[in-house]
Each structure stands twice: as structure tokens, then as C-alpha cells.
Design a protein around this motif. Structure first.
Motif, PDB file in Angstrom:
ATOM      1  N   HIS A 108      48.711 -44.679  39.931  1.00  0.00           N
ATOM      2  CA  HIS A 108      48.489 -46.088  39.589  1.00  0.00           C
ATOM      3  C   HIS A 108      47.752 -46.812  40.720  1.00  0.00           C
ATOM      4  O   HIS A 108      48.130 -46.660  41.878  1.00  0.00           O
ATOM      5  CB  HIS A 108      49.831 -46.801  39.354  1.00  0.00           C
ATOM      6  CG  HIS A 108      50.516 -46.357  38.098  1.00  0.00           C
ATOM      7  ND1 HIS A 108      51.455 -45.349  38.078  1.00  0.00           N
ATOM      8  CD2 HIS A 108      50.378 -46.769  36.816  1.00  0.00           C
ATOM      9  CE1 HIS A 108      51.870 -45.179  36.827  1.00  0.00           C
ATOM     10  NE2 HIS A 108      51.232 -46.010  36.046  1.00  0.00           N
ATOM     11  N   VAL A 109      46.761 -47.635  40.360  1.00  0.00           N
ATOM     12  CA  VAL A 109      46.062 -48.413  41.413  1.00  0.00           C
ATOM     13  C   VAL A 109      46.996 -49.370  42.102  1.00  0.00           C
ATOM     14  O   VAL A 109      46.776 -49.723  43.270  1.00  0.00           O
ATOM     15  CB  VAL A 109      44.874 -49.293  40.884  1.00  0.00           C
ATOM     16  CG1 VAL A 109      43.570 -48.599  41.016  1.00  0.00           C
ATOM     17  CG2 VAL A 109      45.111 -49.839  39.517  1.00  0.00           C
ATOM     18  N   THR A 110      48.014 -49.823  41.380  1.00  0.00           N
ATOM     19  CA  THR A 110      48.925 -50.820  41.955  1.00  0.00           C
ATOM     20  C   THR A 110      50.061 -50.182  42.749  1.00  0.00           C
ATOM     21  O   THR A 110      50.997 -50.865  43.127  1.00  0.00           O
ATOM     22  CB  THR A 110      49.536 -51.702  40.831  1.00  0.00           C
ATOM     23  OG1 THR A 110      50.084 -50.829  39.834  1.00  0.00           O
ATOM     24  CG2 THR A 110      48.491 -52.594  40.197  1.00  0.00           C
ATOM     25  N   VAL A 271      56.012 -56.497  28.264  1.00  0.00           N
ATOM     26  CA  VAL A 271      54.661 -56.789  27.781  1.00  0.00           C
ATOM     27  C   VAL A 271      53.731 -55.666  28.219  1.00  0.00           C
ATOM     28  O   VAL A 271      53.670 -55.328  29.404  1.00  0.00           O
ATOM     29  CB  VAL A 271      54.154 -58.145  28.331  1.00  0.00           C
ATOM     30  CG1 VAL A 271      52.733 -58.417  27.846  1.00  0.00           C
ATOM     31  CG2 VAL A 271      55.082 -59.277  27.911  1.00  0.00           C
ATOM     32  N   SER A 272      53.028 -55.066  27.273  1.00  0.00           N
ATOM     33  CA  SER A 272      52.000 -54.070  27.574  1.00  0.00           C
ATOM     34  C   SER A 272      50.646 -54.732  27.439  1.00  0.00           C
ATOM     35  O   SER A 272      50.449 -55.560  26.542  1.00  0.00           O
ATOM     36  CB  SER A 272      52.054 -52.905  26.577  1.00  0.00           C
ATOM     37  OG  SER A 272      53.248 -52.187  26.722  1.00  0.00           O
ATOM     38  N   LEU A 273      49.720 -54.350  28.312  1.00  0.00           N
ATOM     39  CA  LEU A 273      48.363 -54.902  28.246  1.00  0.00           C
ATOM     40  C   LEU A 273      47.363 -53.762  28.216  1.00  0.00           C
ATOM     41  O   LEU A 273      47.535 -52.752  28.915  1.00  0.00           O
ATOM     42  CB  LEU A 273      48.079 -55.776  29.478  1.00  0.00           C
ATOM     43  CG  LEU A 273      48.950 -57.024  29.680  1.00  0.00           C
ATOM     44  CD1 LEU A 273      48.656 -57.650  31.042  1.00  0.00           C
ATOM     45  CD2 LEU A 273      48.702 -58.041  28.567  1.00  0.00           C
ATOM     46  N   ARG A 274      46.317 -53.906  27.419  1.00  0.00           N
ATOM     47  CA  ARG A 274      45.225 -52.927  27.392  1.00  0.00           C
ATOM     48  C   ARG A 274      43.914 -53.689  27.444  1.00  0.00           C
ATOM     49  O   ARG A 274      43.790 -54.749  26.824  1.00  0.00           O
ATOM     50  CB  ARG A 274      45.254 -52.071  26.117  1.00  0.00           C
ATOM     51  CG  ARG A 274      46.496 -51.227  25.923  1.00  0.00           C
ATOM     52  CD  ARG A 274      46.607 -50.087  26.934  1.00  0.00           C
ATOM     53  NE  ARG A 274      47.769 -49.261  26.692  1.00  0.00           N
ATOM     54  CZ  ARG A 274      48.979 -49.493  27.218  1.00  0.00           C
ATOM     55  NH1 ARG A 274      49.182 -50.519  28.025  1.00  0.00           N
ATOM     56  NH2 ARG A 274      49.990 -48.703  26.937  1.00  0.00           N
ATOM     57  N   SER A 275      42.923 -53.103  28.132  1.00  0.00           N
ATOM     58  CA  SER A 275      41.635 -53.766  28.251  1.00  0.00           C
ATOM     59  C   SER A 275      40.549 -52.886  27.638  1.00  0.00           C
ATOM     60  O   SER A 275      40.700 -51.662  27.550  1.00  0.00           O
ATOM     61  CB  SER A 275      41.363 -54.012  29.738  1.00  0.00           C
ATOM     62  OG  SER A 275      40.001 -53.896  30.042  1.00  0.00           O
ATOM     63  N   ASP A 276      39.458 -53.522  27.231  1.00  0.00           N
ATOM     64  CA  ASP A 276      38.335 -52.758  26.667  1.00  0.00           C
ATOM     65  C   ASP A 276      37.440 -52.202  27.770  1.00  0.00           C
ATOM     66  O   ASP A 276      36.386 -51.646  27.498  1.00  0.00           O
ATOM     67  CB  ASP A 276      37.519 -53.632  25.708  1.00  0.00           C
ATOM     68  CG  ASP A 276      36.779 -54.747  26.444  1.00  0.00           C
ATOM     69  OD1 ASP A 276      37.087 -55.004  27.633  1.00  0.00           O
ATOM     70  OD2 ASP A 276      35.876 -55.363  25.840  1.00  0.00           O
ATOM     71  N   GLY A 277      37.851 -52.377  29.035  1.00  0.00           N
ATOM     72  CA  GLY A 277      37.064 -51.861  30.162  1.00  0.00           C
ATOM     73  C   GLY A 277      36.342 -52.958  30.921  1.00  0.00           C
ATOM     74  O   GLY A 277      35.746 -52.720  31.966  1.00  0.00           O
ATOM     75  N   THR A 278      36.403 -54.208  30.416  1.00  0.00           N
ATOM     76  CA  THR A 278      35.710 -55.307  31.089  1.00  0.00           C
ATOM     77  C   THR A 278      36.671 -56.197  31.885  1.00  0.00           C
ATOM     78  O   THR A 278      36.238 -57.059  32.637  1.00  0.00           O
ATOM     79  CB  THR A 278      34.958 -56.198  30.071  1.00  0.00           C
ATOM     80  OG1 THR A 278      35.927 -56.770  29.174  1.00  0.00           O
ATOM     81  CG2 THR A 278      33.943 -55.395  29.268  1.00  0.00           C
ATOM     82  N   PHE A 288      52.352 -60.995  37.176  1.00  0.00           N
ATOM     83  CA  PHE A 288      53.653 -61.227  36.533  1.00  0.00           C
ATOM     84  C   PHE A 288      54.725 -60.286  37.103  1.00  0.00           C
ATOM     85  O   PHE A 288      55.776 -60.086  36.497  1.00  0.00           O
ATOM     86  CB  PHE A 288      53.555 -61.013  35.020  1.00  0.00           C
ATOM     87  CG  PHE A 288      52.757 -62.073  34.300  1.00  0.00           C
ATOM     88  CD1 PHE A 288      53.348 -63.281  33.956  1.00  0.00           C
ATOM     89  CD2 PHE A 288      51.426 -61.862  33.987  1.00  0.00           C
ATOM     90  CE1 PHE A 288      52.619 -64.263  33.294  1.00  0.00           C
ATOM     91  CE2 PHE A 288      50.683 -62.841  33.322  1.00  0.00           C
ATOM     92  CZ  PHE A 288      51.282 -64.046  32.981  1.00  0.00           C
ATOM     93  N   GLY A 289      54.416 -59.626  38.214  1.00  0.00           N
ATOM     94  CA  GLY A 289      55.397 -58.753  38.859  1.00  0.00           C
ATOM     95  C   GLY A 289      55.392 -57.323  38.347  1.00  0.00           C
ATOM     96  O   GLY A 289      56.247 -56.529  38.719  1.00  0.00           O
ATOM     97  N   GLY A 290      54.427 -56.978  37.492  1.00  0.00           N
ATOM     98  CA  GLY A 290      54.328 -55.606  36.984  1.00  0.00           C
ATOM     99  C   GLY A 290      53.192 -54.863  37.653  1.00  0.00           C
ATOM    100  O   GLY A 290      52.852 -55.134  38.805  1.00  0.00           O
ATOM    101  N   GLY A 291      52.578 -53.936  36.921  1.00  0.00           N
ATOM    102  CA  GLY A 291      51.471 -53.171  37.488  1.00  0.00           C
ATOM    103  C   GLY A 291      50.893 -52.227  36.473  1.00  0.00           C
ATOM    104  O   GLY A 291      51.143 -52.361  35.279  1.00  0.00           O
ATOM    105  N   GLY A 292      50.120 -51.250  36.971  1.00  0.00           N
ATOM    106  CA  GLY A 292      49.522 -50.267  36.062  1.00  0.00           C
ATOM    107  C   GLY A 292      48.136 -49.860  36.502  1.00  0.00           C
ATOM    108  O   GLY A 292      47.875 -49.725  37.700  1.00  0.00           O
ATOM    109  N   ALA A 296      45.157 -50.289  31.519  1.00  0.00           N
ATOM    110  CA  ALA A 296      46.468 -50.189  30.875  1.00  0.00           C
ATOM    111  C   ALA A 296      47.544 -50.589  31.866  1.00  0.00           C
ATOM    112  O   ALA A 296      47.683 -49.958  32.912  1.00  0.00           O
ATOM    113  CB  ALA A 296      46.730 -48.765  30.391  1.00  0.00           C
ATOM    114  N   ALA A 297      48.273 -51.645  31.549  1.00  0.00           N
ATOM    115  CA  ALA A 297      49.278 -52.125  32.505  1.00  0.00           C
ATOM    116  C   ALA A 297      50.427 -52.774  31.754  1.00  0.00           C
ATOM    117  O   ALA A 297      50.380 -52.914  30.524  1.00  0.00           O
ATOM    118  CB  ALA A 297      48.633 -53.115  33.472  1.00  0.00           C
ATOM    119  N   GLY A 298      51.450 -53.163  32.484  1.00  0.00           N
ATOM    120  CA  GLY A 298      52.592 -53.781  31.828  1.00  0.00           C
ATOM    121  C   GLY A 298      53.473 -54.520  32.809  1.00  0.00           C
ATOM    122  O   GLY A 298      53.327 -54.388  34.022  1.00  0.00           O
TER     123      GLY A 298
END
Ligand code: AMP
Ligand code: MN
Ligand code: MN
Length: 319
Positions: A108-110, A271-278, A288-292, A296-298
Motif C-alpha cells: 500500500h502507498v499509505t 467506506v470503499s473508494l475506487r478511482s478511474d485513474g484520474t 478520513f483516517g483510512g488508506g489504500g 482503491a482505498a477505504g
């Protein structure tokens, strides 16, 4: 790498753990490293706080994974896999923190850089890729059981070789795992081809819950306790559903709000988050105190559902 190997060789008993609500990479890295170390003559305690999701129960060696800690700490080294921070292993974190030696293996980068020894490589497609390199360097024989876990970790963390973290190592290692006896069709049938009826009904509800922000750049999917109860499902059944929300045209960020499955604490959400790459969703999750990862993060949060939806929609305004 070499200092980590030295530490592993010097250890007699190892505690190996991965993150709560494990995915295929968490379970795959846990089992493949644990089995490899056993083969090397080590005593290994395999730990994950959560029950193993049904789709991963076919993995050879899965029965070794325990959901409880041994009565007293008897390991000299703890290896934490696929976790951006120690707390991701769950309630055992406090106790495991006091281990004489801690090895942090992750992609993980975080990653916070916790532990006495680290093998953290954000360019690795998965934690199982790093475990593979480690086992190779230790000249551990990759038998069919170990190969199945490595293959499954890479397959699932790359979204079947579709996500942005798919690198050449993913293909090279998986090809080798097939030579070691893995049958791709069998793995795919277990992981993607055999769902409970409840899971399909839950998917239907989750798809129906999708809302799009006014600017069209954020999609939001919500899975509530009531949906779990109605379909007799639990959080493991939500795995992968966010990708439907991510596929919608013009959407840059997809979010999935998941309510606590047992409804005991109705204010606790994942909460899960996904990005289209941008968009870097790891950064948003970290705020928000999470990471990933970038795409793709949460994070976990305490809120009312109404306020949480407002917070998420506010993210859309900055996209
Ligand atoms: P998920 O939200 O469970 O789909 O996870 C997406 C990615 O974010 C995975 O790589 C997780 O390990 C990471 N992640 C999810 N939740 C957290 C959290 N609370 N803290 C740190 N990382 C997280
Ligand atoms: Mn994971
Ligand atoms: Mn991973």
C-alpha cells in the motif's frame, strides 16, 4: 529483503496475520508465507480476526487460519501482511504490537512504515507478489498449495489482470504457478463462479441503491444492515460490487457505504473508494483516517447515514 530473511531464519515461532475482512491477497499472502515458513521448519501461527469468506475456503491450508490468539504470546516474530498499518489486523493489534520483532510486508502507498523490518513495495501488484519473491530467495519449494494461494492473491488483487496495478510480474508469476499445478479454471470457479442466491439478490439491491452526484463525477452505492438481513448475507458478499458503480460513464470516483452487518452499532460504516485513474483516492481515504492505493482505498467512520452521504457528496464537488 536480506535482513527480513535473516530475521525469519533466526525466528523459531512466527505469528503471521493479515487485515480484517480479508480479500484474496490477504488470505493468499497469509497462507503462502505461512506454509512456506512451515516447510522451512518454523512453527507458524496463522491468524485472521474475520471468518474466511466462503469463496476462499477452497484454498489448501485454509483450515490452519485461526480467528483467536493463542492463550499467551509464544512467538518471537510477528509478520503482518497486506496491512497499511498495524491496526488493520483488528483487535489483536495492541497485543501483537508488543511482539519482540515485527516484520511489515505490504504494497500500500499509505503504509505507515511500522515494524522493525519492512518489505513495502507499492509497485508490487499484490502482497502475494512480495511473498513469492521472498520464498524464491529462501529457496522454498513452491508446491501446489502455496502456488494456489499466490495465484489467487494476484488474480483477485489485480481484478483478474484488469486493474492499474497489473504488471508483468503478475503474468509471469501466475504462469509459473500454473506450471506448479494451479488450475486457473478451478480457481476462477471458486472465486467468481459460485455465489449464494443471497449474494445475487444483494447485488440487485446494491445496484438499485446507486446514486450519482449532480456533476456526474461520483457514484455512490449503499449496502445497509437491512439488506444483509433480508438476503441472509454479510460483508464478504459485498466484495467487488463497487466495480459496477465505478464502470458508469463519466464517473471518476465510486464510493460504497457499507453499514455494520449485525446492526448492533448502526453508526459505524465502512467506506470503499475506487478511482478511474484520474483521482488519488488513497489521499481522500487518508484524510478520513483510512488508506489504500491510488485507485482503491477505504476508511471506517462513525456517522449517521444521512450525514455520511453528505460528506461523500462533498467529495464530488472537488472532482
Ligand atoms: P476496501 O475499501 O475494503 O475495498 O479496500 C480498498 C483498499 O483500501 C484495500 O487495499 C484496503 O487494504 C485499503 N483499506 C480499506 N479500508 C482501510 C482502512 N480503514 N485503513 C487503511 N486502509 C484501508
Ligand atoms: Mn487486501
Ligand atoms: Mn493487497
Amino acid at each position: 529483503m536480506n535482513t527480513v530473511i535473516d530475521r525469519l531464519i533466526k525466528s523459531r515461532t512466527l505469528f503471521v496475520a493479515t487485515h480484517i475482512n480479508p480479500d484474496g491477497d490477504a488470505i493468499g499472502s497469509l497462507i503462502s508465507l505461512g506454509l512456506g515458513l512451515q516447510q522451512y521448519g518454523k512453527r507458524v501461527y496463522f491468524y485472521n480476526e474475520s471468518p474466511i469468506p466462503a469463496v476462499y475456503r477452497f484454498l489448501p491450508g485454509v483450515e490452519l487460519v485461526k480467528q483467536t490468539l493463542p492463550p499467551k504470546r509464544e512467538w518471537d516474530t510477528a509478520v503482518i501482511l497486506d496491512c497499511g498499518d498495524m491496526e488493520r489486523i483488528g483487535e489483536a493489534a495492541d497485543q501483537v504490537h508488543r511482539s519482540p520483532q515485527i516484520i511489515n510486508i505490504d504494497h500500500h502507498v499509505t503504509n505507515t512504515g511500522f515494524g522493525h523490518y519492512r518489505l513495502v513495495d507499492p509497485t508490487a501488484c499484490s502482497s502475494t507478489e512480495i511473498v513469492y519473491r521472498l520464498l524464491k530467495q529462501m529457496h522454498i519449494d513452491i508446491d501446489e498449495a502455496i502456488a494456489t494461494s499466490i495465484y489467487t492473491g494476484i488474480l483477485t488483487d489485480t481484478g483478474s489482470f484488469r486493474f492499474a496495478n497489473t504488471n508483468s510480474a503478475a503474468y509471469v508469476i501466475c504462469a509459473e504457478m500454473v506450471q506448479c499445478g494451479v488450475d486457473p479454471y478451478t480457481v476462477a470457479q471458486h472465486v467468481y463462479g459460485t455465489y449464494s442466491l443471497g449474494r445475487i439478490k444483494l447485488l440487485n439491491m446494491a445496484l438499485d441503491s446507486i446514486e450519482i452526484s449532480p456533476n456526474g463525477k461520483l457514484s455512490l452505492m449503499t449496502v445497509t444492515h437491512d439488506m444483509f438481513a433480508e438476503t441472509d448475507t454479510n460483508p464478504e458478499d459485498v466484495d467487488g460490487m463497487i466495480n459496477y458503480a465505478k464502470r458508469i460513464e463519466d464517473v471518476r470516483v465510486a464510493a460504497l457505504i457499507m453499514e455494520n452487518a449485525n446492526g448492533a452499532d448502526q453508526k459505524r460504516f465502512h467506506v470503499s473508494l475506487r478511482s478511474d485513474g484520474t483521482v488519488d483516492v488513497a489521499e481522500i481515504a487518508a484524510s478520513f483516517g483510512g488508506g489504500g492505493h491510488f485507485n482503491a482505498a477505504g476508511f471506517g467512520v462513525e456517522s449517521s447515514l444521512k450525514d455520511l452521504k453528505k460528506t461523500i457528496n462533498a467529495i464530488a464537488e472537488n472532482l
